[in-house]
Design an enzyme around this catalytic site. Structure first.
Site, mmCIF file in Angstrom:
data_model
loop_
_atom_site.group_PDB
_atom_site.id
_atom_site.type_symbol
_atom_site.label_atom_id
_atom_site.label_comp_id
_atom_site.label_asym_id
_atom_site.label_seq_id
_atom_site.Cartn_x
_atom_site.Cartn_y
_atom_site.Cartn_z
ATOM 1 N N LYS C 81 0.845 -1.194 0.000
ATOM 2 C CA LYS C 81 0.000 0.000 0.000
ATOM 3 C C LYS C 81 0.879 1.243 0.000
ATOM 4 O O LYS C 81 1.905 1.275 0.697
ATOM 5 C CB LYS C 81 -0.913 -0.022 1.233
ATOM 6 C CG LYS C 81 -1.977 1.071 1.254
ATOM 7 C CD LYS C 81 -2.873 0.950 2.481
ATOM 8 C CE LYS C 81 -3.990 2.001 2.469
ATOM 9 N NZ LYS C 81 -4.892 1.875 3.630
ATOM 10 N N SER C 161 -9.867 2.125 2.567
ATOM 11 C CA SER C 161 -8.938 2.825 1.707
ATOM 12 C C SER C 161 -7.927 1.895 1.011
ATOM 13 O O SER C 161 -7.272 2.303 0.072
ATOM 14 C CB SER C 161 -8.160 3.844 2.531
ATOM 15 O OG SER C 161 -7.367 3.181 3.510
ATOM 16 N N SER C 185 -10.495 -0.055 6.780
ATOM 17 C CA SER C 185 -9.851 0.062 5.468
ATOM 18 C C SER C 185 -9.146 -1.198 4.972
ATOM 19 O O SER C 185 -8.640 -1.217 3.861
ATOM 20 C CB SER C 185 -8.850 1.218 5.475
ATOM 21 O OG SER C 185 -9.530 2.437 5.394
#
Ligand SMILES: [Mg+2]
Ligand SMILES: [Zn+2]
Lengths: 484, 95, 497
Positions: C81, C161, C185
């Site tokens: 990420k 997210s 997330s």
């Protein structure tokens, strides 16, 4: 006694509170492993944490905790075994994280007392509100470029103790005495070097005025004053400024001001014009700071003798006056120097020499005791020469002056310059006989009862022997020979 | 609690986010909507509840006072939009 | 050697065994994922692809293995990420304000992964600063969910997210991906993409080097194809880190060993407050199915109450923005990232932050600034902290009687891009089932458990007590086996080579 300032419309009282920022003596920073030494190349003592890079996290330095507790104990203050680090949020070029990690509602140290000595011989207790740990900011440099400010983060994250006083001071003198005393205590403790020129100690000065007996007036805060003299100038200027405004029917703005050393005045700080809203909240990257009573006790057990205790001991055990004791304990280095001089010698004589001739010579050189050209051992050596009648006190003063110039030991100077006092009564008697023979009128005066003529005769003998005659012996021999 | 344009302007300034005049009104409406929704918390009696800042219940750990970082000026200023002579440069600040 | 395309179908555990036997090299495995990643541009799941780094790391891994050394993830290609700082590799947190930022440091979590032998494929797209539940707030544009509704080609969101990470795993171009979870997330995008996503206990993974959103809530975790892979990957990510004062000084158990397949006698709580008004019937049905599977496997189902559940989301939307408003103050154009000039320092700050932050970040920074500001702190921030304690206490109370909790992961299946972007509160409600665990710091995992009426994956969430990820994995493993979820999206995005 009061310190009222007489205005055009009557007396005013000035009220002063101080926030002293004292840099903690530690190898590394409050929340990072970067060095704290003064004067390094720009941004060379900066960790990723200090630069506020994304994802960087603070880890507290145990030494900072220990030093804060030690300082709190030295300020006779309450130690809080549970305290909390908060973020104080504001934007500034030299504040890389956009917040300062500080302690707001729950500081590590609570209320304490500092006792200060004033010039008139009185002493006063000034209240300490709190002491908290916080990070220093970086440094903005405005004079390297015409349109840019340069930022160096070497100081960013250095551990500070903010010591907040109560609004207990009523004059610039008291404020100065308070700062000197706090600095002395921290130096005794070894928690801050107190070096104001290098910025390791600076003060925010809160000044307000009021009519005697009234509630506190609106205060102005003068930021980052970095010498005691400047602080006192700033207080004097602020006092007059505020009284003038109030007497003309105006009101004081609560504002942050800057002291201008060039003009001795203060002016509003442009960059801090707006009202602040720091949005303090507990730093979620840190947990509450907790320690045991045993931890505090361990530190307490290692505290040195502090100035107040030392002063009392000098008075009780060494028989010094309150004034002399006060002067000698005012700085750790002075007290240490004095104690070395006094060891094995007459304490009062040592006290007189240290704070008399020795201080006078030092201040002529504008030197601190730490870099005195004459060591405590050397000064002791000089005193020993007086004690064993090798030289007189008067000659000793000249010898000390030479010691300051040359760094030589007293004995060597006395030897080299032939300053040993003459205690040979035969030689002195010869000089006395000559003087008596040459001054029958003076002899008659003395014999008619003018006792103080003895001083004139002693002076003559000393002159004739170039000051080397033992003054006691001269006195005694003169009295014998002048007897009618 | 609903926030007005002036409040949005004030907090935007505190947060140092430039907001155009014509954005203030819609932002005020948006933030008011969120704050109104948040206010259902007032239904909860929290008088006797101490605040909780962290779920972590270990004691704060202390680092030894050793120098083991720094000495990397190049890394520190490597990403600076305006790095000069090892410094960060910003528009001139007048104090 | 297995066929080229088939390599991307392998799970971590399977690949590990093939690699160990010498039937597969990391070089081949990595190349196949690099190729698949290159063909998946339409999904916009990657901010930065690092094929050269990947192949170099794969080669190094093969060499290590040749010399007899192999870590837990030796040779396994992973996506990272874009919230994790990676040395000399662009790290943007999905924001314009971090334009060009290449950290001179490596996050502890990614460093742990490389230490375990893993290979980096690149950095995944995400909601800006991890603020979002749909991956539509990224400066780099929205990520598309690999899944589509049956007979409908509209682009769906992958959740957020960590939508890029979930998509990389669901789209079969990463074997696993790091993710972070502040309010859901990891778990919500895992549910939306038919993958397994776990948020461990707060403090289990170091936050050092992870761009902060809300420090008291942020926690890293893995997204993988299945529960076993998840356990393997979490084991490599987790661990005490002295550089993070909130890192837990706890030994990392062998999570994979916890997958016993046996939940007999375990007490599973079913909280009545998680039944929401207007929740789609298919979610309710899936939940009941999950309850049934666990009961059949020998667990005892217990009705429980978490009375303050309803207040978790509003409390979260005070705490998280408050912390974020402060955490994001460092993005000021001085030391890194974007700078937009201005006449003076304040104007430079304002221009930089106006240009650098997107609408959702701006919204949350403003909310956070407001709730901390003078006069509002007690009414909002302090109130939320008190409610937070009540929520944590709710869990503490029920864990006196149950071993784990079963809930849906999200209140719906993936929705279409643009569907909720005009209504922040509707968007926030996506996290209604996941946020409580963040506030309480507890571990949770989302496991794909079925398909919606429209053919989209749905997830079930298992929550466990603090530092009991082993029970969480054990229950998740049994659910996974019972659900036998083996649907996969059609790889419509793959351009013909
Ligand atoms: Mg202050
Ligand atoms: Zn301060």
């Amino acid at each position: 006694m009061n310190n009222y300032v007489e205005g055009a419309t009557g007396p005013w009282e000035v009220v002063i509170g101080l926030e002293v920022h004292a840099q903690v003596i530690s190898q590394s920073k409050l929340f990072s492993g970067a060095a704290t030494a003064f004067g390094a190349e720009a941004n060379s003592q900066v960790s990723l944490v200090d630069a506020g890079l994304p994802g960087m996290l603070p880890v507290i330095n145990e030494m900072a905790v220990e030093q804060a507790v030690r300082s709190g104990l030295g300020l006779n203050a309450k130690i809080n075994n549970y305290s909390v680090f908060d973020r104080k949020n504001y934007f500034y070029a030299d504040l890389p994280q956009g917040y300062q990690i500080s302690q707001y509602l729950q500081p590590i140290v609570g209320e304490g007392i500092v006792s200060v000595d004033l010039a008139d011989g009185s002493s006063r207790d000034i209240g300490v509100e709190r002491l908290h740990l916080e990070q220093d900011a970086g440094k903005s440099i405005h004079d390297r470029h015409p349109t840019k400010t340069y930022v160096d983060l070497n100081r960013s994250g250095v551990a500070l103790m903010e010591i907040v006083s109560k609004p207990d001071m009523r004059s610039a003198e008291e404020a100065g005495a308070y700062v000197r005393k706090v600095r002395a205590i921290l130096r005794y403790l070894g928690t801050c070097d107190g070096n104001m020129e290098e910025g390791s100690m600076r003060a925010d000065v809160n000044v307000s005025v009021r009519r005697p007996g009234d509630d506190l007036g609106t205060r102005a805060e003068i930021k980052n004053v970095n010498s005691i003299r400047f602080m006192q100038q700033a207080i004097a200027y602020e006092t007059t400024r505020q009284i003038d405004i109030l007497e003309e029917g105006g009101s004081i703005d609560q504002e942050t001001r800057l002291f201008d050393a060039q003009t001795g005045t203060t002016r509003p700080m442009r960059s801090k014009e707006e009202a602040h809203d720091y949005r303090y909240f507990p730093d979620p990257d840190l947990l509450p700071l907790e320690f045991s009573h045993e931890f505090v006790d361990r530190i307490r057990a290692t505290l040195p003798e502090l100035p107040d205790t030392k002063k009392q001991r000098y008075m009780d055990e060494l028989g010094l006056s309150a004034h002399d004791a006060g002067v000698l304990v005012s700085e750790r280095d002075t007290a240490a120097f004095y104690e070395q001089v006094a060891t094995g010698r007459d304490a009062k004589v040592a006290a007189n020499w240290v704070q008399g001739e020795f201080f006078a010579q030092l201040s002529k050189l504008e030197r601190d005791i730490a870099d005195s050209p004459v060591s405590a051992g050397q000064l002791g050596g000089l005193i020993d020469l007086i004690a064993d009648n090798t030289i007189s006190g008067k000659i000793a003063k000249d010898v000390l002056e030479i010691m300051f110039e040359s760094g030589q030991d007293a004995a060597a100077i006395v030897e080299e310059k032939g300053l040993k006092q003459v205690s040979d009564s035969g030689a002195i008697e010869g000089e006395i006989d000559t003087i008596i023979a040459a001054n029958p009128d003076k002899v008659a005066e003395f014999q008619s009862g003018k006792e103080k003529m003895i001083g004139w005769f002693v002076g003559q003998v000393m002159q004739a022997t170039k000051g080397k005659a033992n003054p006691q012996l001269v006195n005694q021999l003169l009295r014998d020979k002048l007897k009618p | 609690m609903s926030v007005d344009k002036a409040t949005v302007a004030r907090i935007a300034h505190l947060a140092r986010i430039g907001v155009n005049e014509d954005e203030l009104e819609p932002l005020a409406a948006e933030l008011s909507g969120i704050l109104n929704w948040i206010e259902q918390l007032n239904e909860v009696d929290t008088d006797a509840v101490p605040p909780m800042a962290s779920v972590h219940d270990e004691a704060l750990r202390w680092r030894a006072d050793v120098i083991n970082d720094g000495g990397k000026q190049a890394d520190i200023v490597a990403n600076a939009p305006d790095g000069r002579d090892g410094f960060f440069a910003v528009p001139k600040v007048i104090e | 050697m297995p066929e080229h395309t088939a390599l991307t179908e392998l799970g971590i555990a399977e690949a590990r065994d093939l690699l160990a036997k010498g039937d597969l090299s990391s070089r081949e495995l990595t190349q196949s994922h690099v190729d698949a990643m290159a063909e998946a541009g339409a999904l916009n799941a990657m901010v930065t692809e690092t094929p050269e780094i990947a192949l170099a790391m794969a080669e190094a891994s093969d060499n290590r293995r040749g010399k007899g050394g192999a870590g837990a993830l030796e040779g396994i290609p992973l996506a990272i990420k874009d919230l994790f700082c990676t040395t000399d590799v662009l790290t943007t947190a999905g924001s314009h304000i971090l334009d060009g930022f290449t950290p001179p440091y490596e996050s502890t979590v990614t460093a742990n992964l490389w230490q375990a032998g893993a290979v980096m494929l690149g950095k995944t797209n995400m909601d800006e600063f991890a603020m979002g539940s749909s991956n539509e707030t990224s400066y780099h544009g929205p990520v598309q969910n690999p899944w589509r509704r049956q007979g409908d080609n509209r682009a769906l969101v992958p959740g957020g997210s960590s939508g890029g990470s979930a998509t990389a795993v669901a789209g079969r171009f990463a074997m696993g991906a790091t993710a972070t979870d502040t309010g859901g997330s990891i778990r919500q995008p895992a549910a939306f993409t038919g993958t397994v996503g776990c948020k461990p206990t707060y403090g289990r993974c170091s936050r050092w080097g992870v761009v902060a959103f809300a420090s008291s809530l942020d926690q890293a975790g893995p997204i993988t194809r299945d529960v076993r892979d998840n356990a393997i990957m979490l084991g490599a990510m987790a661990g005490y880190d002295a550089k993070d004062s909130t890192s837990a000084n706890q030994a990392v158990p062998d999570f994979e060993a916890a997958l016993t397949g046996d939940v007999r006698g375990l007490k599973i709580g079913v909280p009545k407050e998680y039944v929401l008004d207007g929740m789609p019937g298919e979610i309710e049905i899936l939940w009941q199915q999950g309850i049934g599977w666990l009961r059949e496997a020998g667990a005892e189902i217990i009705d429980i109450s978490l009375p303050h559940t309803k207040y978790a989301l509003p409390a979260y939307y005070i705490v998280a923005p408050a912390e974020a408003s402060s955490n994001l103050a460092r993005y000021d154009g001085v030391r890194f990232g974007l700078r937009e000039d201005g006449g003076d320092l304040t104007e430079m700050y304002k221009n930089t932050r106006a240009a650098g932050f997107g609408a959702e970040v701006r919204r949350r920074v403003l909310i956070g600034t407001y709730v901390l500001s003078a006069g509002y702190y007690d009414a909002y921030y302090l109130k939320a902290q008190k409610v937070r304690r009540l929520i944590a206490q709710d869990f503490r109370d029920v864990y006196q009687t149950v071993d784990a909790i079963l809930t849906p992961s999200a209140p719906s299946a993936a929705f279409a891009q643009g569907d909720k972007s005009d209504d922040p509160i509707a968007m926030y409600l996506n996290d209604v089932f996941t946020v409580p665990a963040n506030l309480a710091g507890l571990p949770g995992i989302s496991v794909p458990a079925g398909l919606s009426d429209e053919g989209l994956p749905l997830g079930l969430q298992v929550l466990a007590p603090a530092f009991d990820e082993e029970t969480m994995f054990r229950v998740a493993g049994v659910l996974e086996a019972a659900a036998a979820f083996n649907a996969a999206p059609e790889q419509w995005w793959r351009t013909a080579p």
